[in-house]
Design an enzyme around this catalytic site. Structure first.
Site, PDB file in Angstrom:
ATOM      1  N   ASP A  79       9.438  61.987  24.301  1.00  0.00           N
ATOM      2  CA  ASP A  79       8.368  62.850  23.772  1.00  0.00           C
ATOM      3  C   ASP A  79       7.743  63.653  24.915  1.00  0.00           C
ATOM      4  O   ASP A  79       6.632  63.383  25.368  1.00  0.00           O
ATOM      5  CB  ASP A  79       7.320  61.992  23.070  1.00  0.00           C
ATOM      6  CG  ASP A  79       6.350  62.820  22.236  1.00  0.00           C
ATOM      7  OD1 ASP A  79       6.534  64.049  22.157  1.00  0.00           O
ATOM      8  OD2 ASP A  79       5.414  62.233  21.659  1.00  0.00           O
ATOM      9  N   HIS A 118       6.001  66.456  20.428  1.00  0.00           N
ATOM     10  CA  HIS A 118       5.550  66.531  19.039  1.00  0.00           C
ATOM     11  C   HIS A 118       4.397  67.523  18.848  1.00  0.00           C
ATOM     12  O   HIS A 118       3.932  67.738  17.732  1.00  0.00           O
ATOM     13  CB  HIS A 118       5.181  65.136  18.501  1.00  0.00           C
ATOM     14  CG  HIS A 118       3.918  64.558  19.034  1.00  0.00           C
ATOM     15  ND1 HIS A 118       3.883  63.603  20.021  1.00  0.00           N
ATOM     16  CD2 HIS A 118       2.621  64.774  18.696  1.00  0.00           C
ATOM     17  CE1 HIS A 118       2.636  63.255  20.265  1.00  0.00           C
ATOM     18  NE2 HIS A 118       1.845  63.960  19.474  1.00  0.00           N
ATOM     19  N   SER A 156      -2.825  64.397  22.543  1.00  0.00           N
ATOM     20  CA  SER A 156      -1.405  64.260  22.859  1.00  0.00           C
ATOM     21  C   SER A 156      -1.020  65.155  24.018  1.00  0.00           C
ATOM     22  O   SER A 156      -1.477  66.285  24.124  1.00  0.00           O
ATOM     23  CB  SER A 156      -0.558  64.648  21.647  1.00  0.00           C
ATOM     24  OG  SER A 156      -0.758  63.776  20.588  1.00  0.00           O
TER      25      SER A 156
END
Length: 248
Positions: A109, A65, A204
């Site tokens: 992810d 993402h 992230s």
């Protein structure tokens, strides 16, 4: 301590806002030589920042993402706001998100970044080892996650220096109660219900490091929760990682 206000109802991708490692401590400069600072710009010129780690001289692993139109990776950084001699800034030649990545539930992810040129290995720049295919972490194991981010949930300014927090691996059944889309086959959750010491709304793609190997990639956290985070389970994706690094 007031709750963190988040726009999304249930789950928040960790790269969606200011990068934050809640709690933890500043690490010794360049003691985490695998860490990568991933900067990207979208079509409208908006900047976004993620973490990641060097897995091979010309490849970085991060969260899917975090993908954007233009991406660059900074290696060898401690103070990301300073021009350090140790830093190597390398453009991304190609971003390869996992084909099964689901942006709604954050399935798969994970993303490989092929760098335009190989990183030069120094004391400040070194790849991080991946676990063996049969390796596992178990509940109660203590691991770490690092990133450039805020020092508390009330601090809106990102920390310039690399910080690290120690996290405890949680039981899968407990994780399923907390995270609606949690899948034990492909995910790990870690944190500490008794302490505010966890990644939350940023960083992230940073690695969950256990026994000096990358077992996870930081993916998401639950709305209004700062006690745990979910990581993509790297062991599950080892064949995909190996196959794509050999192809490029």
């Amino acid at each position: 301590m007031p709750p963190v206000l988040i726009l999304l109802t249930l789950l928040l991708p960790l790269g969606a806002g200011a990068e934050e490692i809640i709690g933890g401590h500043v690490v010794k400069p360049h003691s985490r030589p695998y860490m990568a600072f991933v900067k990207s710009v979208d079509i409208e010129g908006n900047r976004r920042y993620c973490g990641g780690f060097l897995v091979q001289d010309d490849f970085v692993l991060t969260a899917a993402h975090c993908r954007n139109r233009t991406m660059t990776v900074t290696l060898g950084a401690h103070n990301i706001k300073a021009k350090e001699e140790t830093q190597q800034i390398i453009p991304v030649a190609k971003a390869i998100p996992h084909p099964d990545y689901n942006a709604t539930a954050f399935f798969s992810d994970i993303m490989l970044l092929k760098l335009e040129s190989k990183a030069k290995r120094t004391k400040a720049v070194r790849p991080l080892k991946l676990p063996r295919p049969n390796a596992r972490v178990k509940p109660g194991d203590v691991c770490s996650v690092a990133g450039w981010g805020s020092r508390s949930i009330n601090d809106t300014k990102a920390s310039a220096r690399l910080r690290e927090a120690q996290l405890v691996i949680q039981e899968d059944e407990e994780c399923k109660k907390r995270f609606r889309h949690y899948t034990e086959t492909t995910e790990i959750c870690a944190g500490d219900l008794k302490k505010i010491k966890t990644p939350f709304k940023g960083d992230s793609g940073g690695p969950l490091v256990c026994d000096n190997k990358a077992y996870g990639l930081l993916a998401y956290a639950k709305n209004r929760t700062i006690s745990s985070g979910v990581f993509t389970k790297i062991v599950h994706f080892l064949p995909w990682i190996s196959r794509n690094m050999k192809l490029l």
